[in-house]
Design a protein around this motif. Structure first.
Motif, PDB file in Angstrom:
ATOM      1  N   TYR A 115       0.896  -1.224  -0.038  1.00 39.04           N
ATOM      2  CA  TYR A 115       0.058  -0.074  -0.022  1.00 39.04           C
ATOM      3  C   TYR A 115       1.036   1.309  -0.107  1.00 39.04           C
ATOM      4  O   TYR A 115       0.507   2.145  -0.639  1.00 39.04           O
ATOM      5  N   ALA A 116       1.908   1.092   0.740  1.00 42.67           N
ATOM      6  CA  ALA A 116       3.044   2.343   0.722  1.00 42.67           C
ATOM      7  C   ALA A 116       3.487   2.509  -0.676  1.00 42.67           C
ATOM      8  O   ALA A 116       3.617   3.633  -1.008  1.00 42.67           O
ATOM      9  N   VAL A 117       4.019   1.641  -1.274  1.00 43.65           N
ATOM     10  CA  VAL A 117       4.283   1.801  -2.809  1.00 43.65           C
ATOM     11  C   VAL A 117       3.315   2.151  -3.584  1.00 43.65           C
ATOM     12  O   VAL A 117       3.719   3.119  -4.393  1.00 43.65           O
ATOM     13  N   ARG A 118       2.190   1.813  -3.379  1.00 42.77           N
ATOM     14  CA  ARG A 118       1.181   2.219  -4.189  1.00 42.77           C
ATOM     15  C   ARG A 118       0.668   3.546  -4.106  1.00 42.77           C
ATOM     16  O   ARG A 118       0.299   4.542  -4.995  1.00 42.77           O
ATOM     17  N   LYS A 119       0.768   4.113  -2.852  1.00 42.64           N
ATOM     18  CA  LYS A 119       0.667   5.293  -2.377  1.00 42.64           C
ATOM     19  C   LYS A 119       1.887   6.473  -2.621  1.00 42.64           C
ATOM     20  O   LYS A 119       1.957   7.605  -2.052  1.00 42.64           O
ATOM     21  N   ARG A 120       2.812   5.859  -3.369  1.00 41.81           N
ATOM     22  CA  ARG A 120       4.154   6.596  -3.331  1.00 41.81           C
ATOM     23  C   ARG A 120       4.849   7.126  -2.288  1.00 41.81           C
ATOM     24  O   ARG A 120       5.245   8.179  -1.943  1.00 41.81           O
ATOM     25  N   ALA A 121       5.064   6.355  -1.348  1.00 40.80           N
ATOM     26  CA  ALA A 121       5.736   6.543   0.090  1.00 40.80           C
ATOM     27  C   ALA A 121       7.288   6.629  -0.419  1.00 40.80           C
ATOM     28  O   ALA A 121       7.881   6.988   0.757  1.00 40.80           O
ATOM     29  N   ILE A 122       7.780   5.899  -1.363  1.00 42.37           N
ATOM     30  CA  ILE A 122       9.118   5.868  -1.411  1.00 42.37           C
ATOM     31  C   ILE A 122       9.630   6.406  -2.853  1.00 42.37           C
ATOM     32  O   ILE A 122       8.879   6.277  -4.055  1.00 42.37           O
ATOM     33  N   PRO A 123      10.612   7.634  -2.860  1.00 41.88           N
ATOM     34  CA  PRO A 123      11.051   8.130  -1.754  1.00 41.88           C
ATOM     35  C   PRO A 123      10.284   8.905  -0.844  1.00 41.88           C
ATOM     36  O   PRO A 123       9.461   9.835  -1.558  1.00 41.88           O
ATOM     37  N   THR A 124      10.373   9.199   0.425  1.00 44.09           N
ATOM     38  CA  THR A 124       9.655  10.073   1.297  1.00 44.09           C
ATOM     39  C   THR A 124      10.022  11.686   0.909  1.00 44.09           C
ATOM     40  O   THR A 124      11.085  11.948   0.490  1.00 44.09           O
ATOM     41  N   THR A 125       8.906  12.486   0.815  1.00 45.57           N
ATOM     42  CA  THR A 125       9.037  13.687   0.739  1.00 45.57           C
ATOM     43  C   THR A 125       9.034  14.315   2.183  1.00 45.57           C
ATOM     44  O   THR A 125       7.990  14.364   2.805  1.00 45.57           O
ATOM     45  N   TYR A 126      10.212  15.058   2.372  1.00 41.48           N
ATOM     46  CA  TYR A 126      10.245  15.323   3.971  1.00 41.48           C
ATOM     47  C   TYR A 126       9.741  16.890   4.063  1.00 41.48           C
ATOM     48  O   TYR A 126       9.429  17.371   2.876  1.00 41.48           O
ATOM     49  N   VAL A 127       9.388  17.334   4.839  1.00 41.42           N
ATOM     50  CA  VAL A 127       8.700  18.773   5.190  1.00 41.42           C
ATOM     51  C   VAL A 127       9.841  19.750   5.315  1.00 41.42           C
ATOM     52  O   VAL A 127      10.662  19.724   6.441  1.00 41.42           O
ATOM     53  N   ALA A 128      10.044  20.469   4.491  1.00 43.27           N
ATOM     54  CA  ALA A 128      11.312  21.589   4.336  1.00 43.27           C
ATOM     55  C   ALA A 128      11.125  22.564   5.647  1.00 43.27           C
ATOM     56  O   ALA A 128      12.242  23.082   6.185  1.00 43.27           O
ATOM     57  N   GLU A 129      10.019  23.076   5.971  1.00 39.85           N
ATOM     58  CA  GLU A 129       9.825  23.741   7.008  1.00 39.85           C
ATOM     59  C   GLU A 129       8.597  23.655   7.930  1.00 39.85           C
ATOM     60  O   GLU A 129       7.535  23.351   7.346  1.00 39.85           O
ATOM     61  N   VAL A 130       8.679  23.629   9.352  1.00 35.46           N
ATOM     62  CA  VAL A 130       7.642  23.129   9.985  1.00 35.46           C
ATOM     63  C   VAL A 130       7.386  24.242  11.190  1.00 35.46           C
ATOM     64  O   VAL A 130       8.505  25.022  11.315  1.00 35.46           O
ATOM     65  N   VAL A 131       6.469  24.220  11.723  1.00 33.77           N
ATOM     66  CA  VAL A 131       6.222  25.197  12.917  1.00 33.77           C
ATOM     67  C   VAL A 131       6.240  24.311  14.266  1.00 33.77           C
ATOM     68  O   VAL A 131       5.304  23.428  14.322  1.00 33.77           O
ATOM     69  N   GLU A 132       6.913  24.656  14.967  1.00 36.09           N
ATOM     70  CA  GLU A 132       7.046  23.724  16.174  1.00 36.09           C
ATOM     71  C   GLU A 132       6.184  23.981  17.311  1.00 36.09           C
ATOM     72  O   GLU A 132       5.642  25.195  17.676  1.00 36.09           O
ATOM     73  N   VAL A 133       5.458  22.942  17.988  1.00 36.99           N
ATOM     74  CA  VAL A 133       4.616  22.940  18.942  1.00 36.99           C
ATOM     75  C   VAL A 133       4.853  22.307  20.253  1.00 36.99           C
ATOM     76  O   VAL A 133       5.709  21.496  20.199  1.00 36.99           O
ATOM     77  N   ARG A 134       4.064  22.579  21.240  1.00 37.69           N
ATOM     78  CA  ARG A 134       4.516  22.045  22.628  1.00 37.69           C
ATOM     79  C   ARG A 134       3.120  21.530  23.304  1.00 37.69           C
ATOM     80  O   ARG A 134       1.995  21.976  22.818  1.00 37.69           O
ATOM     81  N   ASP A 135       3.348  20.979  24.232  1.00 37.89           N
ATOM     82  CA  ASP A 135       2.316  20.364  25.034  1.00 37.89           C
ATOM     83  C   ASP A 135       1.561  21.611  25.506  1.00 37.89           C
ATOM     84  O   ASP A 135       2.060  22.487  25.949  1.00 37.89           O
ATOM     85  N   GLY A 136       0.347  21.449  25.389  1.00 34.53           N
ATOM     86  CA  GLY A 136      -0.666  22.518  25.988  1.00 34.53           C
ATOM     87  C   GLY A 136      -0.965  23.637  24.884  1.00 34.53           C
ATOM     88  O   GLY A 136      -1.978  24.474  25.083  1.00 34.53           O
ATOM     89  N   ASP A 137      -0.240  23.677  23.670  1.00 33.22           N
ATOM     90  CA  ASP A 137      -0.489  24.636  22.712  1.00 33.22           C
ATOM     91  C   ASP A 137      -1.894  24.627  22.203  1.00 33.22           C
ATOM     92  O   ASP A 137      -2.506  23.448  21.958  1.00 33.22           O
ATOM     93  N   VAL A 138      -2.653  25.662  22.018  1.00 33.81           N
ATOM     94  CA  VAL A 138      -4.085  25.432  21.410  1.00 33.81           C
ATOM     95  C   VAL A 138      -3.671  26.461  19.963  1.00 33.81           C
ATOM     96  O   VAL A 138      -3.366  27.596  20.175  1.00 33.81           O
ATOM     97  N   LEU A 139      -4.133  25.710  18.884  1.00 35.81           N
ATOM     98  CA  LEU A 139      -3.524  26.364  17.585  1.00 35.81           C
ATOM     99  C   LEU A 139      -4.527  27.063  17.039  1.00 35.81           C
ATOM    100  O   LEU A 139      -5.829  26.746  17.301  1.00 35.81           O
ATOM    101  N   GLU A 140      -4.247  28.295  16.490  1.00 35.74           N
ATOM    102  CA  GLU A 140      -5.211  29.116  15.780  1.00 35.74           C
ATOM    103  C   GLU A 140      -5.447  28.633  14.331  1.00 35.74           C
ATOM    104  O   GLU A 140      -5.313  29.372  13.330  1.00 35.74           O
ATOM    105  N   LEU A 141      -6.263  27.624  14.391  1.00 35.94           N
ATOM    106  CA  LEU A 141      -6.573  26.734  13.224  1.00 35.94           C
ATOM    107  C   LEU A 141      -8.207  26.269  13.347  1.00 35.94           C
ATOM    108  O   LEU A 141      -8.663  26.246  14.543  1.00 35.94           O
TER     109      LEU A 141
END
Ligand SMILES: [Zn+2]
Length: 237
Positions: A115-141
């Motif tokens: 299933y992973a191959v069919r859904k093109r899991a290889i090679p993985t596309t990593y996330v170039a930029e992330v927003v870091e969160v912590r325990d207890g954060d409530v996101l404005e989304l």
């Protein structure tokens, strides 16, 4: 697939991701495998929406079967991707400790990787930029997702509590279908960095008042969260 008002699921019992849909737009919880992009676009289209309506992606952790189309949403639509600070490096690079996989059965294991191959899991596309969160954060989304730290499966594993969806998204803090054995029902997830820590983290779910517990792998679970920690432990013993 619509599970409830505000709550949609894409993928299947092998790998799933979720959408919280409100009048303010869409929050995506986990990004499955890259090939789930089509499923995302189709689900949004059924709602009269498009990827431009996605306001954020919240990753329950940084493993490759959860970050699938996140980078595509970020790059093409400017959608921010949120991940716990302790898994940010994993989401950006895929680097993680090697852990014992535990029990496996041939057919479910092959099914997972096929299933992973069919859904093109290889090679993985990593996330170039992330927003870091912590325990207890409530996101404005949309849905105001709240971050509950659940270290164990990975150091930065989180549960995401969304009251408007009556749901907690648990990623691989637990599973309802073991991807390597095919066994169903509440149980610990495989590929877990620190099983003892993961087991202890389950207590953090106990106080949540929600009707849906939604894992990254396996069927959505409906019932009282209070019983979940004990049930997962019993199954893993
Ligand atoms: Zn996973």
């Amino acid at each position: 697939m619509r599970l409830a008002p505000h709550l949609h699921r894409i993928g299947n019992d092998i790998v799933a991701a979720y959408l919280v849909v409100t009048d303010d737009g869409v929050t995506v919880i986990d990004a499955g495998l890259p090939g789930h992009w089509k499923d995302l676009v189709r689900e949004l289209a059924d709602l009269g929406l498009s990827p431009a309506d996605v306001k954020g992606v919240v990753l329950t952790h940084g493993d490759s079967d959860h970050i699938g189309f996140a980078e595509r949403l970020r790059r093409e639509y400017g959608v921010p991707v949120y991940v716990h600070e302790a898994d940010a490096h994993r989401a950006r690079t895929g680097e993680k400790p090697k852990v014992a996989t535990g029990p496996m059965k041939l057919r479910p294991t092959l099914g997972f990787f096929a299933y992973a191959v069919r859904k093109r899991a290889i090679p993985t596309t990593y996330v170039a930029e992330v927003v870091e969160v912590r325990d207890g954060d409530v996101l404005e989304l949309p849905g105001s997702p709240a971050v509950v730290a659940m270290p164990g499966h990975s150091p930065g594993s989180i549960a995401v509590h969304v009251p408007v969806a009556d749901a907690v998204f648990v990623g691989d803090a637990l599973t309802t279908r073991h991807v390597l054995t095919g066994r169903t029902g509440l149980q610990p997830a495989p590929f877990t960095d620190d099983p003892a820590e993961a087991s202890a983290s389950l207590e953090r779910l106990t106080g949540l008042r929600v009707g849906w517990v939604l894992p990254g792998h396996g069927a959505p679970w409906r019932g009282s969260v209070a019983a979940v920690a004990a049930e997962v432990r019993r199954a893993g013993a």
